[in-house]
Motif scaffolding. Sequence first.
Motif, PDB file in Angstrom:
ATOM      1  N   THR A 140     -72.658  19.352 -21.384  1.00 60.82           N
ATOM      2  CA  THR A 140     -72.583  18.600 -20.129  1.00 60.82           C
ATOM      3  C   THR A 140     -71.130  18.400 -19.717  1.00 60.82           C
ATOM      4  OG1 THR A 140     -72.490  16.459 -21.262  1.00 60.82           O
ATOM      5  CG2 THR A 140     -74.683  17.356 -20.753  1.00 60.82           C
ATOM      6  N   GLY A 141     -70.963  17.813 -18.560  1.00 59.19           N
ATOM      7  CA  GLY A 141     -69.612  17.515 -18.079  1.00 59.19           C
ATOM      8  C   GLY A 141     -68.867  16.590 -19.014  1.00 59.19           C
ATOM      9  N   ASP A 142     -69.602  15.692 -19.651  1.00 56.21           N
ATOM     10  CA  ASP A 142     -68.974  14.768 -20.603  1.00 56.21           C
ATOM     11  C   ASP A 142     -68.389  15.531 -21.800  1.00 56.21           C
ATOM     12  OD1 ASP A 142     -68.341  12.091 -21.491  1.00 56.21           O
ATOM     13  OD2 ASP A 142     -69.877  12.369 -23.027  1.00 56.21           O
ATOM     14  N   ASP A 143     -69.100  16.554 -22.245  1.00 56.28           N
ATOM     15  CA  ASP A 143     -68.586  17.387 -23.342  1.00 56.28           C
ATOM     16  C   ASP A 143     -67.286  18.069 -22.939  1.00 56.28           C
ATOM     17  OD1 ASP A 143     -70.679  17.118 -25.395  1.00 56.28           O
ATOM     18  OD2 ASP A 143     -71.957  18.081 -23.905  1.00 56.28           O
ATOM     19  N   TYR A 144     -67.281  18.645 -21.749  1.00 52.44           N
ATOM     20  CA  TYR A 144     -66.077  19.354 -21.296  1.00 52.44           C
ATOM     21  C   TYR A 144     -64.887  18.401 -21.126  1.00 52.44           C
ATOM     22  CZ  TYR A 144     -69.203  23.303 -20.512  1.00 52.44           C
ATOM     23  OH  TYR A 144     -70.099  24.329 -20.694  1.00 52.44           O
ATOM     24  N   ASN A 145     -65.164  17.189 -20.676  1.00 50.48           N
ATOM     25  CA  ASN A 145     -64.089  16.198 -20.553  1.00 50.48           C
ATOM     26  C   ASN A 145     -63.512  15.842 -21.929  1.00 50.48           C
ATOM     27  OD1 ASN A 145     -64.266  16.018 -17.768  1.00 50.48           O
ATOM     28  ND2 ASN A 145     -65.761  14.350 -17.805  1.00 50.48           N
ATOM     29  N   LYS A 146     -64.398  15.659 -22.918  1.00 48.03           N
ATOM     30  CA  LYS A 146     -63.946  15.357 -24.270  1.00 48.03           C
ATOM     31  C   LYS A 146     -63.113  16.508 -24.835  1.00 48.03           C
ATOM     32  CE  LYS A 146     -67.775  12.307 -25.637  1.00 48.03           C
ATOM     33  NZ  LYS A 146     -68.965  12.190 -26.531  1.00 48.03           N
ATOM     34  N   ILE A 147     -63.593  17.724 -24.574  1.00 54.14           N
ATOM     35  CA  ILE A 147     -62.879  18.909 -25.079  1.00 54.14           C
ATOM     36  C   ILE A 147     -61.493  19.005 -24.448  1.00 54.14           C
ATOM     37  CG2 ILE A 147     -62.874  21.438 -25.042  1.00 54.14           C
ATOM     38  CD1 ILE A 147     -65.979  21.244 -25.285  1.00 54.14           C
ATOM     39  N   ASN A 148     -61.413  18.832 -23.136  1.00 54.62           N
ATOM     40  CA  ASN A 148     -60.118  18.894 -22.439  1.00 54.62           C
ATOM     41  C   ASN A 148     -59.156  17.823 -22.937  1.00 54.62           C
ATOM     42  OD1 ASN A 148     -60.350  21.100 -20.640  1.00 54.62           O
ATOM     43  ND2 ASN A 148     -61.636  19.899 -19.252  1.00 54.62           N
ATOM     44  N   LYS A 149     -59.689  16.617 -23.133  1.00 55.03           N
ATOM     45  CA  LYS A 149     -58.856  15.515 -23.622  1.00 55.03           C
ATOM     46  C   LYS A 149     -58.322  15.818 -25.018  1.00 55.03           C
ATOM     47  CE  LYS A 149     -58.919  10.488 -24.204  1.00 55.03           C
ATOM     48  NZ  LYS A 149     -59.754   9.247 -24.096  1.00 55.03           N
ATOM     49  N   SER A 150     -59.190  16.361 -25.878  1.00 51.59           N
ATOM     50  CA  SER A 150     -58.790  16.704 -27.239  1.00 51.59           C
ATOM     51  C   SER A 150     -57.745  17.817 -27.239  1.00 51.59           C
ATOM     52  CB  SER A 150     -60.019  17.121 -28.042  1.00 51.59           C
ATOM     53  OG  SER A 150     -59.661  17.571 -29.327  1.00 51.59           O
ATOM     54  N   ILE A 151     -57.951  18.807 -26.380  1.00 51.03           N
ATOM     55  CA  ILE A 151     -57.013  19.935 -26.305  1.00 51.03           C
ATOM     56  C   ILE A 151     -55.635  19.459 -25.876  1.00 51.03           C
ATOM     57  CG2 ILE A 151     -56.455  21.995 -24.949  1.00 51.03           C
ATOM     58  CD1 ILE A 151     -59.467  22.661 -25.017  1.00 51.03           C
ATOM     59  N   LYS A 152     -55.575  18.636 -24.847  1.00 52.05           N
ATOM     60  CA  LYS A 152     -54.280  18.156 -24.356  1.00 52.05           C
ATOM     61  C   LYS A 152     -53.586  17.261 -25.377  1.00 52.05           C
ATOM     62  CE  LYS A 152     -54.945  18.689 -19.403  1.00 52.05           C
ATOM     63  NZ  LYS A 152     -54.848  18.075 -18.061  1.00 52.05           N
ATOM     64  N   ALA A 153     -54.368  16.467 -26.120  1.00 52.82           N
ATOM     65  CA  ALA A 153     -53.776  15.616 -27.162  1.00 52.82           C
ATOM     66  C   ALA A 153     -53.183  16.473 -28.274  1.00 52.82           C
ATOM     67  CB  ALA A 153     -54.829  14.671 -27.719  1.00 52.82           C
ATOM     68  N   ASN A 154     -53.912  17.532 -28.666  1.00 56.25           N
ATOM     69  CA  ASN A 154     -53.406  18.431 -29.712  1.00 56.25           C
ATOM     70  C   ASN A 154     -52.161  19.179 -29.242  1.00 56.25           C
ATOM     71  OD1 ASN A 154     -55.445  17.744 -31.506  1.00 56.25           O
ATOM     72  ND2 ASN A 154     -56.795  19.407 -30.863  1.00 56.25           N
ATOM     73  N   LEU A 155     -52.171  19.601 -27.983  1.00 56.95           N
ATOM     74  CA  LEU A 155     -51.008  20.311 -27.439  1.00 56.95           C
ATOM     75  C   LEU A 155     -49.797  19.389 -27.353  1.00 56.95           C
ATOM     76  CD1 LEU A 155     -52.681  22.445 -24.623  1.00 56.95           C
ATOM     77  CD2 LEU A 155     -51.619  23.305 -26.712  1.00 56.95           C
ATOM     78  N   ALA A 156     -50.026  18.133 -26.980  1.00 64.86           N
ATOM     79  CA  ALA A 156     -48.922  17.175 -26.891  1.00 64.86           C
ATOM     80  C   ALA A 156     -48.249  16.992 -28.250  1.00 64.86           C
ATOM     81  CB  ALA A 156     -49.432  15.833 -26.358  1.00 64.86           C
ATOM     82  N   LYS A 157     -49.071  16.953 -29.325  1.00 66.25           N
ATOM     83  CA  LYS A 157     -48.507  16.842 -30.675  1.00 66.25           C
ATOM     84  C   LYS A 157     -47.692  18.086 -31.025  1.00 66.25           C
ATOM     85  CE  LYS A 157     -52.115  13.827 -32.584  1.00 66.25           C
ATOM     86  NZ  LYS A 157     -53.229  13.728 -33.574  1.00 66.25           N
ATOM     87  N   LYS A 158     -48.213  19.249 -30.660  1.00 72.08           N
ATOM     88  CA  LYS A 158     -47.493  20.491 -30.944  1.00 72.08           C
ATOM     89  C   LYS A 158     -46.159  20.543 -30.206  1.00 72.08           C
ATOM     90  CE  LYS A 158     -51.140  23.712 -32.270  1.00 72.08           C
ATOM     91  NZ  LYS A 158     -51.685  25.074 -32.058  1.00 72.08           N
ATOM     92  N   ILE A 159     -46.161  20.062 -28.975  1.00 73.02           N
ATOM     93  CA  ILE A 159     -44.924  20.053 -28.192  1.00 73.02           C
ATOM     94  C   ILE A 159     -43.892  19.137 -28.835  1.00 73.02           C
ATOM     95  CG2 ILE A 159     -43.915  19.377 -25.973  1.00 73.02           C
ATOM     96  CD1 ILE A 159     -46.638  20.210 -24.705  1.00 73.02           C
ATOM     97  N   GLU A 160     -44.333  17.960 -29.291  1.00 75.52           N
ATOM     98  CA  GLU A 160     -43.417  17.014 -29.932  1.00 75.52           C
ATOM     99  C   GLU A 160     -42.824  17.590 -31.215  1.00 75.52           C
ATOM    100  OE1 GLU A 160     -42.182  14.088 -29.090  1.00 75.52           O
ATOM    101  OE2 GLU A 160     -43.187  14.148 -27.144  1.00 75.52           O
ATOM    102  N   ASN A 161     -43.619  18.369 -31.933  1.00 74.85           N
ATOM    103  CA  ASN A 161     -43.160  18.937 -33.203  1.00 74.85           C
ATOM    104  C   ASN A 161     -42.427  20.269 -33.038  1.00 74.85           C
ATOM    105  OD1 ASN A 161     -44.298  16.814 -34.689  1.00 74.85           O
ATOM    106  ND2 ASN A 161     -46.290  17.829 -34.791  1.00 74.85           N
ATOM    107  N   SER A 162     -42.379  20.763 -31.812  1.00 73.02           N
ATOM    108  CA  SER A 162     -41.701  22.036 -31.551  1.00 73.02           C
ATOM    109  C   SER A 162     -40.257  21.793 -31.102  1.00 73.02           C
ATOM    110  CB  SER A 162     -42.453  22.821 -30.476  1.00 73.02           C
ATOM    111  OG  SER A 162     -42.234  22.236 -29.201  1.00 73.02           O
ATOM    112  N   THR A 163     -39.559  22.883 -30.810  1.00 78.28           N
ATOM    113  CA  THR A 163     -38.177  22.787 -30.319  1.00 78.28           C
ATOM    114  C   THR A 163     -38.112  22.813 -28.792  1.00 78.28           C
ATOM    115  OG1 THR A 163     -37.911  25.197 -30.451  1.00 78.28           O
ATOM    116  CG2 THR A 163     -37.295  23.908 -32.395  1.00 78.28           C
ATOM    117  N   LEU A 164     -39.262  22.774 -28.146  1.00 82.72           N
ATOM    118  CA  LEU A 164     -39.286  22.929 -26.685  1.00 82.72           C
ATOM    119  C   LEU A 164     -38.512  21.820 -25.979  1.00 82.72           C
ATOM    120  CD1 LEU A 164     -40.457  24.796 -24.506  1.00 82.72           C
ATOM    121  CD2 LEU A 164     -42.434  23.281 -24.362  1.00 82.72           C
ATOM    122  N   LYS A 165     -38.767  20.560 -26.362  1.00 83.44           N
ATOM    123  CA  LYS A 165     -38.072  19.447 -25.717  1.00 83.44           C
ATOM    124  C   LYS A 165     -36.577  19.458 -26.053  1.00 83.44           C
ATOM    125  CE  LYS A 165     -39.909  15.392 -25.355  1.00 83.44           C
ATOM    126  NZ  LYS A 165     -40.553  14.091 -25.654  1.00 83.44           N
TER     127      LYS A 165
END
Length: 211
Positions: A140-165
Amino acid sequence: MQNLIKRIIGVGVIVLIIVLGFKYCQFKKEDDSDIQYNTNLIQQQILNVGKLVVTEGHFSEVITYKNQQKYLMDMISFEKKALIVVNANVTVAYDLHQMKYDIDEKNKTITILNIPKEEITINPDIQFYDVEQSKLNPFTGDDYNKINKSIKANLAKKIENSTLKTNAQNRLISELSKILIMTNSMGWKLQYNGKTIESEKELTQDLNSKL
């Protein structure tokens, strides 16, 4: 005879005063002109620096999403799951058009008042594989929202731990160093964070403490 000498001396004094006054005004005019020229030059350099500094990165991850619905006192369950592959383009940007500064012509000082925060943009491309679901437990749409939220949270952690910033900050410092070099070459001072910046090292330290 004495009256004539006095008149000559008086005229000479008046001429001398006029000449000195003219020289002073000319010097003052030239000095003001130099200040105005330097100010315009500095403003132009800041405009040249005032651009969008962008650092780009790419991140990938694979996520397994599972959800289970249970019925009849948990005797019957219906599971849905999917394998999710994410490829994301990420940008870290500083819009230096938004930088605030003050030019003190009298004291030949440029003060950087505010440097904008970095803007992080995440553009994920999400692909679903091996999708399993049932009519009693569909995606359902709720599943996709949860997935998107989880993906962005995981990516944010990766960005913080990378040399990008860090790379983005280094590019920012490189741009601002152009102002420092120019002010030093013109006999002006650059101030930031309540102190006069003498070198790129000091600029780096002060920026890192604020960013």
